[in-house]
Write an enzyme that holds these catalytic residues in place. Structure first.
Site, PDB file in Angstrom:
ATOM      1  N   HIS A   1       0.861  -1.182   0.000  1.00 40.72           N
ATOM      2  CA  HIS A   1       0.000   0.000   0.000  1.00 40.72           C
ATOM      3  C   HIS A   1       0.896   1.230   0.000  1.00 40.72           C
ATOM      4  O   HIS A   1       1.785   1.359   0.850  1.00 40.72           O
ATOM      5  CB  HIS A   1      -0.911   0.014   1.221  1.00 40.72           C
TER       6      HIS A   1
ATOM      7  N   LYS B   1     -16.926   1.218  -4.450  1.00 40.41           N
ATOM      8  CA  LYS B   1     -16.803   2.506  -5.145  1.00 40.41           C
ATOM      9  C   LYS B   1     -17.755   2.575  -6.332  1.00 40.41           C
ATOM     10  O   LYS B   1     -18.259   3.636  -6.676  1.00 40.41           O
ATOM     11  CB  LYS B   1     -15.354   2.703  -5.608  1.00 40.41           C
TER      12      LYS B   1
END
Length: 670
Positions: free
Chosen positions: A153, A587
């Site tokens: 990440h 999303k």
């Protein structure tokens, strides 16, 4: 306007946590005075008090705080953020230590089972299934696979040095759980904590440069090799204890297999990082092996120091002596290094020679271990000899722990998954077959063309066009070559599934098989699909369904895929892995629509699996936050559709929460 702060009541069980927060808060305050001066300390205190009052509704305090913060210079603001970050880090550490404290409290209380613990799981199993016998329990455990897969990440790039300091602080705080520490001893522990905090304050927490793939890899490997490596045997031993406690002699007789596996995306996720390629795949697998072999060599040295038995005092199995004789001929130089006074210590002699073979494994030398099972065989020889010669309390425990680590981590440490977007493959396939309109054709037409290519026997006519000197084509095909080489060099377990992002149809999965075959045949007009080698039988293709629409279409795609004769032959009798995307679907459609689509897709995919006679493994691509699929795994498993887990759990562990879940050994075990 001001308001009186409302008193927050804490249960008595949390009193030790409050004390730890108070003590650590005082240490941070002393650090700030020393390192930043009185001005920084007063600024932090002002903001802290104003924040508390703002939370309670004091608008005057909020206005004052906003005014103060708006007037800060950039350097002062950075120091203020660092100060609060340091404070919250120690508070989070205190909370983790309290979780360890609470777990110990449960373990001390006879018959008490902490919720979601292994003991609690066994009690629930007995409640639902009744008193299972040894055979039934063994069948359940033999079908159990738990595989966390660690991903990188970009926002989680904390230096390894900082992570190590956090571990040192945690160990010091765990030491303070000892109720018999004297005041001077406790003061010495806190002095060490302050030393680590201060050194951390003086270290830049995150490098200013964007992390390279190697940096992300080392970040993840810290948790695998420095934390999880050590907790796997105690975890398996806790399963043994829980089974014995709940199912009595039947449970105690069960052999607990290595139910844990670990995976990684770092170095193999081409869809998530444009810098990932064939080179990073090779480098990552090389690093995985060198790291785990190094860990084994350290433990072999530790066993060498423990197993000092002499033949003048105790016997050993003839098979162990035969293995020593065999290894003396294979590693004469290392055999000559055995000290004369150690030659009557057979365990020490064999361990020294095992280390020589491990060194050869790390160096890829001729006398290396070909498979981890060969190392396990050596360890079982030692364990069996100890058992047969009254060594059950003379080192057997440590040999078994190492054997469990070898059974879990092999010589690969963690399986490296590979991921690429289906659209990249479509582009390359179109170029290889000379069809400029390939991506515009219907998915069914593309699948039919690929099926014809894949059905050609090895060495047959390639029937492909010359793609010319194309960088994308070369990069994609080199990845497939790297995967073939890596399976041969590092073992089949080293390489995980090839995950196809944005899968829309069967052609996206057949395309992976075709590209693998093109790569093996050279990937040009003279050696395309149908030429050279067949598709690598170990290549595991995993579709990833990410959007709400793709999740809805997933059952039909999988039904068509498993009905395809070419793909079905390639799959053989293996399980089919299907990855489900939580973040992108959220999303795409929002949290509620995403969760319903995921749940419904799993229900329908279970039906497809049943119809086709193929077992599915669902790979859950969960993020850290609730909106990205985060939350408690225990609750997620219980809420999963019936038949979708069936003993196999594979889920991503996102970079930003790995430290929270696996930063400390006690928490990692939990």
């Amino acid at each position: 306007m001001t308001t009186e702060l409302r008193r927050v009541e804490f249960p008595p069980k949390d009193d030790p946590l409050r004390d730890d927060v108070r003590v650590l808060g005082a240490l941070v305050g002393a650090l700030l005075r020393e390192q930043g001066g009185a001005a920084l300390f007063e600024r932090v205190e002002t903001v802290r008090q104003a924040s508390i009052r703002t939370r309670e509704g004091d608008r005057d305090a909020e206005a004052g705080m906003r005014s103060l913060l708006a007037g800060l210079a950039a350097a002062d603001a950075e120091e203020l953020v660092r100060a609060f970050s340091t404070y919250f880090q120690v508070v989070n550490l205190a909370e983790k230590i309290h979780r360890i404290r609470r777990r110990r409290d449960y373990l001390r209380e006879p018959g008490a089972a902490q919720r979601a613990s292994l003991l609690d799981a066994c009690l629930e199993l007995r409640r639902v299934r009744g008193a299972l016998d040894r055979s039934q329990l063994q069948d359940l455990l033999d079908g159990l696979v738990i595989e966390p897969v660690f991903t990188a990440h970009p926002t989680e790039a904390t230096r390894r040095a900082i992570l190590e300091k956090q571990q040192w602080i945690a160990r010091d705080l765990v030491e303070r759980l000892d109720a018999v520490l004297t005041p001077p001893e406790d003061a010495a522990v806190l002095a060490r904590v302050r030393t680590h905090l201060t050194a951390g304050w003086q270290t830049e927490e995150q490098p200013r440069e964007r992390p390279a793939v190697s940096d992300e890899r080392e970040h993840v490997l810290f948790f695998l090799a420095d934390v999880l490596y050590w907790v796997v045997p105690p975890f398996l031993e806790e399963i043994e204890s829980a089974l014995a406690a709940v199912f009595g002699d039947e449970g105690a007789a069960v052999r607990v297999p290595e139910v844990l596996r670990f995976g990684s995306w770092v170095g193999g996720d081409m869809d998530g990082n444009p810098n990932v390629n064939a080179a990073t795949i090779r480098e990552s697998l090389e690093r995985h092996r060198s790291l785990i072999v190094g860990r084994y060599r350290d433990e072999i040295l530790d066993l060498w120091e423990r197993l000092t038995q002499s033949t003048a005092r105790i016997g050993v199995d003839p098979a162990l002596e035969e293995r020593i004789a065999d290894y003396r001929t294979r590693f004469p130089a290392r055999a000559a290094e055995v000290r004369p006074r150690h030659r009557d210590m057979p365990y020490r002699v064999l361990l020294q020679l095992i280390d020589a073979r491990l060194q050869a494994t790390g160096d890829d030398a001729a006398e290396r271990y070909g498979r981890p099972e060969e190392l396990l065989d050596d360890l079982r020889l030692i364990a069996g000899s100890l058992e047969h010669h009254r060594g059950g309390h003379a080192g057997l425990f440590w040999v078994r722990r190492l054997a469990r680590r070898v059974g879990t981590f092999g010589f690969h440490l963690a399986t490296l998954d590979v991921r690429q977007d289906a659209r990249v493959h479509r582009e390359v396939v179109g170029r290889l077959i000379g069809d400029r309109e390939w991506e515009k054709k219907p998915a069914a037409e593309r699948a039919a063309r690929l099926r014809v290519l894949l059905e050609r026997a090895p060495g047959g006519s390639p029937a492909v066009a010359d793609a010319g000197d194309d960088a994308t084509r070369a990069r994609v095909l080199d990845v497939f070559r790297a995967l073939r080489e890596s399976r041969r060099r590092f073992g089949v377990r080293a390489v995980g599934p090839f995950i196809v992002s944005m899968t829309n149809g069967v052609d996206d999965l057949l395309g992976v098989l075709a590209l693998d075959r093109w790569a093996a045949g050279g990937g040009d007009a003279a050696g395309g699909a149908g030429a050279g080698e067949a598709v690598d039988p170990h290549l595991e293709v995993c579709p990833l369904f990410e959007t709400v629409g793709d999740l809805g279409a997933a059952p039909e795609v999988m039904r068509d895929l498993l009905a395809d004769p070419v793909y079905r032959r390639h799959l053989g009798g293996r399980r089919q892995m299907v990855m489900l995307g939580y973040s992108d679907s959220s999303k795409d459609g929002g949290l509620v629509a995403s969760r319903w689509a995921l749940h419904r897709a799993q229900e329908r995919l279970v039906e497809v699996a049943s119809e086709s006679g193929v077992a599915f493994t669902f790979f859950h691509g969960r993020g850290g936050s609730v909106g990205r699929g985060g939350g408690k795994t225990h609750d997620a498993v219980l809420a999963a559709p019936r038949g979708s887990v069936a003993g196999v759990l594979r889920t991503t562990e996102q970079g930003e929460v790995i430290n929270e879940k696996y930063g400390l050994r006690g928490i990692a075990t939990r």
